[in-house]
Design a protein around this motif. Structure first.
Motif, PDB file in Angstrom:
ATOM      1  N   GLU A 300       1.526  -1.173  -0.051  1.00 37.29           N
ATOM      2  CA  GLU A 300      -0.083  -0.025   0.139  1.00 37.29           C
ATOM      3  C   GLU A 300       1.346   1.089  -0.205  1.00 37.29           C
ATOM      4  OE1 GLU A 300      -2.776   1.986   2.746  1.00 37.29           O
ATOM      5  OE2 GLU A 300      -2.881   0.203   2.990  1.00 37.29           O
ATOM      6  N   THR A 301       1.994   1.313   0.745  1.00 35.60           N
ATOM      7  CA  THR A 301       2.608   2.874   0.810  1.00 35.60           C
ATOM      8  C   THR A 301       3.728   2.435  -0.164  1.00 35.60           C
ATOM      9  OG1 THR A 301       3.222   1.971   3.638  1.00 35.60           O
ATOM     10  CG2 THR A 301       4.726   3.191   2.011  1.00 35.60           C
ATOM     11  N   ASP A 302       3.695   1.683  -1.254  1.00 31.44           N
ATOM     12  CA  ASP A 302       4.423   1.499  -2.615  1.00 31.44           C
ATOM     13  C   ASP A 302       3.639   1.838  -3.545  1.00 31.44           C
ATOM     14  OD1 ASP A 302       6.760   0.064  -1.448  1.00 31.44           O
ATOM     15  OD2 ASP A 302       6.339  -1.891  -2.820  1.00 31.44           O
ATOM     16  N   GLN A 303       2.234   2.070  -3.270  1.00 25.89           N
ATOM     17  CA  GLN A 303       1.461   1.996  -3.906  1.00 25.89           C
ATOM     18  C   GLN A 303       1.076   4.192  -3.920  1.00 25.89           C
ATOM     19  OE1 GLN A 303      -2.501   0.325  -5.583  1.00 25.89           O
ATOM     20  NE2 GLN A 303      -0.806  -1.290  -5.369  1.00 25.89           N
ATOM     21  N   ARG A 304       1.367   4.688  -2.449  1.00 26.59           N
ATOM     22  CA  ARG A 304       0.568   5.978  -2.571  1.00 26.59           C
ATOM     23  C   ARG A 304       2.161   6.715  -2.587  1.00 26.59           C
ATOM     24  NH1 ARG A 304      -1.896   6.616   3.326  1.00 26.59           N
ATOM     25  NH2 ARG A 304      -1.911   9.092   2.584  1.00 26.59           N
ATOM     26  N   ARG A 305       3.572   6.053  -2.408  1.00 25.09           N
ATOM     27  CA  ARG A 305       4.387   6.190  -3.073  1.00 25.09           C
ATOM     28  C   ARG A 305       4.501   6.993  -4.311  1.00 25.09           C
ATOM     29  NH1 ARG A 305       9.657   7.845  -1.179  1.00 25.09           N
ATOM     30  NH2 ARG A 305      10.292   9.962  -2.521  1.00 25.09           N
ATOM     31  N   PHE A 306       3.975   5.987  -5.247  1.00 24.84           N
ATOM     32  CA  PHE A 306       4.428   6.318  -6.283  1.00 24.84           C
ATOM     33  C   PHE A 306       3.563   7.663  -7.300  1.00 24.84           C
ATOM     34  CE2 PHE A 306       2.346   5.348 -11.019  1.00 24.84           C
ATOM     35  CZ  PHE A 306       3.341   5.315 -11.398  1.00 24.84           C
ATOM     36  N   TYR A 307       2.108   7.204  -6.802  1.00 24.82           N
ATOM     37  CA  TYR A 307       1.221   8.401  -7.239  1.00 24.82           C
ATOM     38  C   TYR A 307       1.041   9.706  -6.462  1.00 24.82           C
ATOM     39  CZ  TYR A 307      -2.021   5.378  -9.968  1.00 24.82           C
ATOM     40  OH  TYR A 307      -1.790   3.779 -10.618  1.00 24.82           O
ATOM     41  N   THR A 308       2.481   9.708  -5.475  1.00 28.45           N
ATOM     42  CA  THR A 308       2.588  10.765  -4.873  1.00 28.45           C
ATOM     43  C   THR A 308       4.064  11.396  -5.761  1.00 28.45           C
ATOM     44  OG1 THR A 308       1.755  10.140  -2.453  1.00 28.45           O
ATOM     45  CG2 THR A 308       3.245  12.401  -2.294  1.00 28.45           C
ATOM     46  N   ASP A 309       4.710  10.629  -5.734  1.00 30.37           N
ATOM     47  CA  ASP A 309       5.195  11.267  -7.262  1.00 30.37           C
ATOM     48  C   ASP A 309       5.270  11.899  -8.273  1.00 30.37           C
ATOM     49  OD1 ASP A 309       7.742  10.107  -5.411  1.00 30.37           O
ATOM     50  OD2 ASP A 309       7.949   8.114  -6.152  1.00 30.37           O
ATOM     51  N   LEU A 310       4.058  11.236  -9.072  1.00 29.97           N
ATOM     52  CA  LEU A 310       3.648  11.114  -9.716  1.00 29.97           C
ATOM     53  C   LEU A 310       2.812  12.446  -9.925  1.00 29.97           C
ATOM     54  CD1 LEU A 310       3.232  10.384 -13.400  1.00 29.97           C
ATOM     55  CD2 LEU A 310       0.722   9.270 -12.325  1.00 29.97           C
ATOM     56  N   TRP A 311       2.181  12.967  -8.744  1.00 31.47           N
ATOM     57  CA  TRP A 311       1.148  13.816  -8.016  1.00 31.47           C
ATOM     58  C   TRP A 311       2.843  15.098  -8.471  1.00 31.47           C
ATOM     59  CZ3 TRP A 311       1.204  16.486  -3.218  1.00 31.47           C
ATOM     60  CH2 TRP A 311       0.209  17.444  -3.277  1.00 31.47           C
ATOM     61  N   HIS A 312       3.728  14.766  -7.912  1.00 34.94           N
ATOM     62  CA  HIS A 312       4.795  16.561  -7.721  1.00 34.94           C
ATOM     63  C   HIS A 312       5.178  16.167  -9.744  1.00 34.94           C
ATOM     64  CE1 HIS A 312       5.684  17.539  -4.070  1.00 34.94           C
ATOM     65  NE2 HIS A 312       5.495  16.161  -3.208  1.00 34.94           N
ATOM     66  N   ALA A 313       5.314  15.536 -10.320  1.00 39.12           N
ATOM     67  CA  ALA A 313       5.509  15.601 -11.724  1.00 39.12           C
ATOM     68  C   ALA A 313       5.069  16.223 -12.264  1.00 39.12           C
ATOM     69  CB  ALA A 313       6.235  14.220 -12.235  1.00 39.12           C
ATOM     70  N   LEU A 314       3.967  16.735 -11.547  1.00 36.54           N
ATOM     71  CA  LEU A 314       2.523  17.495 -12.369  1.00 36.54           C
ATOM     72  C   LEU A 314       1.938  18.672 -12.084  1.00 36.54           C
ATOM     73  CD1 LEU A 314       0.895  14.170 -13.931  1.00 36.54           C
ATOM     74  CD2 LEU A 314       2.072  15.510 -14.928  1.00 36.54           C
ATOM     75  N   GLN A 315       2.912  19.017 -11.128  1.00 38.09           N
ATOM     76  CA  GLN A 315       2.269  20.089 -10.293  1.00 38.09           C
ATOM     77  C   GLN A 315       3.230  21.405 -10.374  1.00 38.09           C
ATOM     78  OE1 GLN A 315       2.583  20.383  -6.145  1.00 38.09           O
ATOM     79  NE2 GLN A 315       2.620  18.273  -6.422  1.00 38.09           N
ATOM     80  N   GLY A 316       4.420  21.077 -10.955  1.00 34.34           N
ATOM     81  CA  GLY A 316       5.554  22.308 -10.894  1.00 34.34           C
ATOM     82  C   GLY A 316       5.418  23.088 -12.123  1.00 34.34           C
ATOM     83  N   ARG A 317       5.589  24.382 -12.045  1.00 40.24           N
ATOM     84  CA  ARG A 317       6.319  24.561 -13.651  1.00 40.24           C
ATOM     85  C   ARG A 317       4.371  25.163 -13.986  1.00 40.24           C
ATOM     86  NH1 ARG A 317      11.288  23.228 -15.543  1.00 40.24           N
ATOM     87  NH2 ARG A 317      11.619  21.299 -13.884  1.00 40.24           N
ATOM     88  N   LYS A 318       3.822  26.526 -13.717  1.00 42.96           N
ATOM     89  CA  LYS A 318       3.060  27.099 -13.257  1.00 42.96           C
ATOM     90  C   LYS A 318       2.674  28.432 -14.786  1.00 42.96           C
ATOM     91  CE  LYS A 318       2.015  25.416  -9.602  1.00 42.96           C
ATOM     92  NZ  LYS A 318       3.439  25.081  -8.970  1.00 42.96           N
ATOM     93  N   MET A 319       1.339  27.980 -15.460  1.00 49.93           N
ATOM     94  CA  MET A 319       0.903  28.836 -16.112  1.00 49.93           C
ATOM     95  C   MET A 319       0.664  30.252 -15.979  1.00 49.93           C
ATOM     96  SD  MET A 319      -2.979  27.737 -16.849  1.00 49.93           S
ATOM     97  CE  MET A 319      -2.228  25.969 -16.716  1.00 49.93           C
ATOM     98  N   ILE A 320       1.587  31.507 -16.973  1.00 56.05           N
ATOM     99  CA  ILE A 320       1.400  32.532 -16.753  1.00 56.05           C
ATOM    100  C   ILE A 320       0.522  33.415 -17.664  1.00 56.05           C
ATOM    101  CG2 ILE A 320       2.825  32.972 -15.590  1.00 56.05           C
ATOM    102  CD1 ILE A 320       4.072  33.708 -18.605  1.00 56.05           C
TER     103      ILE A 320
END
Length: 767
Positions: A300-320
């Motif tokens: 369960e921890t592996d999967q939660r950590r994986f989707y947390t990593d993927l979340w970070h991969a998609l939340q930086g670099r914001k639109m202006i």
């Protein structure tokens, strides 16, 4: 809880242990298997080592608005939402690379606090009453007994405040304050009518972003505003509401171009007042993106950590850019409002973006976005080219509408070339090539060192062109940060190789030969007598008393041992310099054995790299320069060592869920999150996917089954399925590989094969 986990965090003290125990408790959920992927995200990961732009809760993917509570406001590092701090200092809307702004705080007014509310308004809160999921944040302000709930669209923050019944209710607008990397100044707010306000503030300059930027905003409320008060001492504003109102909803639209466009952003994205509907829409947007990769197996921890990593991969670099395509252009001497091209429906063809550096992106977002999110890669390439059309240079880390010249080299070249080689970008290739080539020549971005705004000397490019290397130190002196000649030489050589691949594709054979020759310049900083990359001065004399384990001793955010392996375009050539593949394998394996003792990182944060012991680590997965190293073994003919070390790095460094650790370094707006995802699904691209028909190296996934949904606009296949039969913590080696029932040789699979869809079957073994 495993004893080894307690041991690892023991040196950080009792407070860390307590935080870890809280996080362990948070992990337990009996209905885990029924959760949607967005519910598996653990937003608190590494928030004790937070950075201003690191944590985003009530935000959309790459959204202009990044709304969340701030517990630390003074400074970039450690700023924003820091887990161990129990005091909310405001809810601000902009958490971005060198940018911040529009901090608000709901309060109740009493006789005791009325005269000091502008300077004494912070409130305690408890994690016990807090709820965070991607797109939503809720907590209770204990001082005022207010429940604050936050969500957003891309450009609009949506607030829901539940007040005590009989209290005097207000929202404090802290428009003149320090927030993260910069001061907010010249803040203004005015009442337009009983339900609307508007205002602006100026983001002051700093040494990274030397031009000011104005933030415009529009506020709409669902209940009437009774009046607003301005405090002369602070210049901030108090917006008052009637006592009878228990629940107040507030929309805050942001724009970097005008108040009118801020209003348009609200009208376009959030015309209704349905808070729960907006929360659901945000959750669904995150769920759809995160759900492009589905995993089975692991804990369960592996999967939660994986989707947390993927979340970070998609939340930086914001639109202006605004919803109508207007955007701030700060690339010229005089600020102007630009306009993105529109499609036949009158909508922008792409969004315009801010971004921390693409330094290290060749091993992270190049591969992840290029495979799973090609439409995002497409947008970013178009955005980068818009900067070129406006200011004549492709940036490597723009903020506020202009480049900050963060880091070094032409790090966006591999990103753009990868997008072209993967068929994501197909138009105006000659124009793109021309722009990239300019970046690699004198007066281009390759000649600028870190944050070198007014000259182009610090990059040492003239020496690179004349002598085949960048000297250390530069004879001219300091003209920016990161003037580390050995690293600069290595970066330029790799980036030249990637540009040569595009020249070849476009049949510019003379240019191809020119840049291929330049790509061999890495050999000029390899010292065969020591076996390390080594700095040398302008006279060609090797640096005396050279210590390959000394941090930033001619190397950027690394030491010589780590950066010696930075030749992603020619690992075989590097091995030849070392005396052959066997000797290269032995050397790198020895470095991994030593790095294992420190869990493959220089510490729990980026700052720890300066520690006299941790900085001497021979391989560091906490920063970009050597995070490709475990995959080098495959190219040296020892894929078993890639499988062994990659699984061990994931286990020891990038597993677990805790506010006190996560990336053990600097998560530069999705780079480390993306790296984690790739290591855990067992796919990597050593040269950043920049050669013709790019190749993926296959490694050891931690999951039994990985299903990747392919975007039909870009790729012919529907799904890529990776099955790791007999996978376990012991069975980490790949005994046999088949793709669509055909044996795979050399642990490589091409872009055309993988995006055509099908099944990649890995037979796992303990040997």
């Amino acid at each position: 809880m495993k004893l080894d986990k307690i041991y690892k965090i023991g040196r950080l003290g009792i407070s860390t242990l307590l935080i870890f125990l809280v996080s362990c408790k948070a992990e337990k959920n009996t209905s885990f298997q029924n959760k949607s992927v967005v519910d598996k995200v653990y937003p608190l990961l590494d928030t004790e080592n937070s950075r201003w732009f690191f944590f985003s809760s009530a935000s959309r993917p790459f959204g202009m608005v990044n709304l969340n509570p701030d517990t630390e406001i003074n400074g970039d590092w450690g700023g924003g939402y820091k887990y161990s701090k129990d005091t909310v200092k405001g809810f601000s809307h902009i958490h971005e690379w060198q940018m911040s702004g529009v901090s608000v705080m709901p309060v109740t007014i009493s006789k005791e606090n009325k005269d000091k509310i502008f300077t004494d308004f912070y409130s305690k809160f408890s994690h016990q009453t807090e709820k965070i999921t991607p797109g939503y944040h809720s907590l209770k302000l204990e001082r005022y007994n207010i429940t604050a709930e936050l969500t957003s669209t891309q450009r609009v923050g949506f607030h829901k405040y539940t007040f005590p019944a009989d209290a005097e209710k207000a929202v404090l607008f802290n428009l003149n304050t320090i927030l993260g990397p910069c001061e907010n100044t010249e803040g203004k707010l005015e009442k337009n009518n009983d339900y609307e306000l508007s205002g602006s503030l100026v983001l002051s300059t700093n040494f990274r972003r030397p031009k000011p930027l104005t933030v415009f905003f529009k506020i709409k409320t669902n209940v009437p505003v009774t009046n607003i008060e301005r405090d002369n001492a602070t210049g901030n504003y108090l917006v008052n509401f009637d006592k009878k109102e228990k629940e107040i909803l507030m929309k805050v639209g942001i724009s970097y171009t005008s108040i009118e466009n801020a209003a348009i952003n609200i009208d376009t994205e959030l015309p209704n007042w349905d808070f729960e509907k907006t929360v659901t829409a945000s959750k669904n947007e995150w769920d759809n993106l995160l759900g492009r990769i589905k995993v089975q197996g692991g804990s369960e921890t592996d999967q939660r950590r994986f989707y947390t990593d993927l979340w970070h991969a998609l939340q930086g670099r914001k639109m202006i850019s605004d919803a109508n395509g207007a955007y701030p252009d700060n690339t010229r001497e005089k600020f102007r409002i630009g306009q993105l091209p529109l499609d036949i429906k009158g909508k922008p063809k792409f969004n315009h973006y801010n971004s921390d550096a693409f330094w290290g992106a060749q091993w992270t977002i190049n591969t992840l976005w290029g495979l799973v999110y090609p439409e995002i890669m497409d947008e970013f390439v178009n955005s980068l080219m818009q900067y070129y059309k406006d200011g004549g240079m492709i940036p490597r880390g723009p903020s506020g509408g202009n480049d900050t010249y963060v880091m070094t080299g032409a790090s966006t070249t591999p990103f753009i070339v990868s997008a072209i080689q993967k068929g994501i970008i197909t138009e105006d290739l000659e124009g793109i090539y021309k722009a990239l080539k300019e970046n690699h020549m004198l007066n281009g971005i390759m000649g600028k060192a870190g944050y070198e705004h007014n000259t182009d000397i610090g990059g040492g490019l003239k020496y690179y062109l004349e002598k085949g290397y960048v000297p250390y130190p530069l004879p001219e002196g300091d003209f920016g940060s990161h003037q580390d000649g050995a690293s600069q030489t290595l970066e330029y050589a790799y980036q030249d190789w990637t540009l040569a691949q595009l020249a070849k594709k476009l049949n510019h054979l003379e240019d191809y030969n020119y840049f291929i020759n330049r790509s061999n310049n890495y050999k000029n900083v390899f010292d065969k007598t020591t076996g390390w990359m080594r700095p040398k001065n302008a006279s060609g004399i090797w640096k005396e008393d050279f210590d390959p384990y000394q941090y930033e001793n001619g190397f950027i955010e690394s030491n010589g041992a780590q950066s010696t392996w930075f030749v992603p375009h020619d690992i075989n050539g590097l091995a030849e310099l070392m005396g052959g593949k066997e000797k290269a394998v032995e050397k790198l394996n020895t470095q991994f054995e030593a790095a294992k003792k420190l869990n493959y990182t220089s510490g729990t944060s980026h700052d720890a790299e300066l520690h006299p012991e941790f900085s001497r680590i021979p391989i560091n997965f906490g920063n970009q320069p050597s995070m490709e190293t475990s995959n080098i073994f495959t190219l040296l003919g020892r894929p078993d060592l890639t499988q062994y070390w990659t699984r061990n790095v994931v286990k020891e460094t990038f597993s677990g869920l805790s506010p006190t650790t996560g990336y053990n370094g600097d998560e530069d707006q999705g780079l480390m999150g993306s790296l984690n995802v790739l290591l855990k699904i067992g796919l990597f691209q050593m040269n950043g996917g920049t050669e013709e028909n790019p190749v993926y190296q296959i490694s050891s996934p931690i999951f039994n089954k990985i299903e990747i949904e392919l975007n039909p606009k870009y790729y012919t296949g529907k799904k890529l399925i990776i099955k790791a039969d007999n996978n376990s913590s012991d069975n980490i080696y790949i005994k046999e590989i088949k793709f669509n029932n055909t044996p795979v040789k050399d642990f490589n699979i091409s872009q055309k094969e993988i995006t055509g869809g099908g099944e990649l079957i890995l037979e796992m073994s303990s040997k």
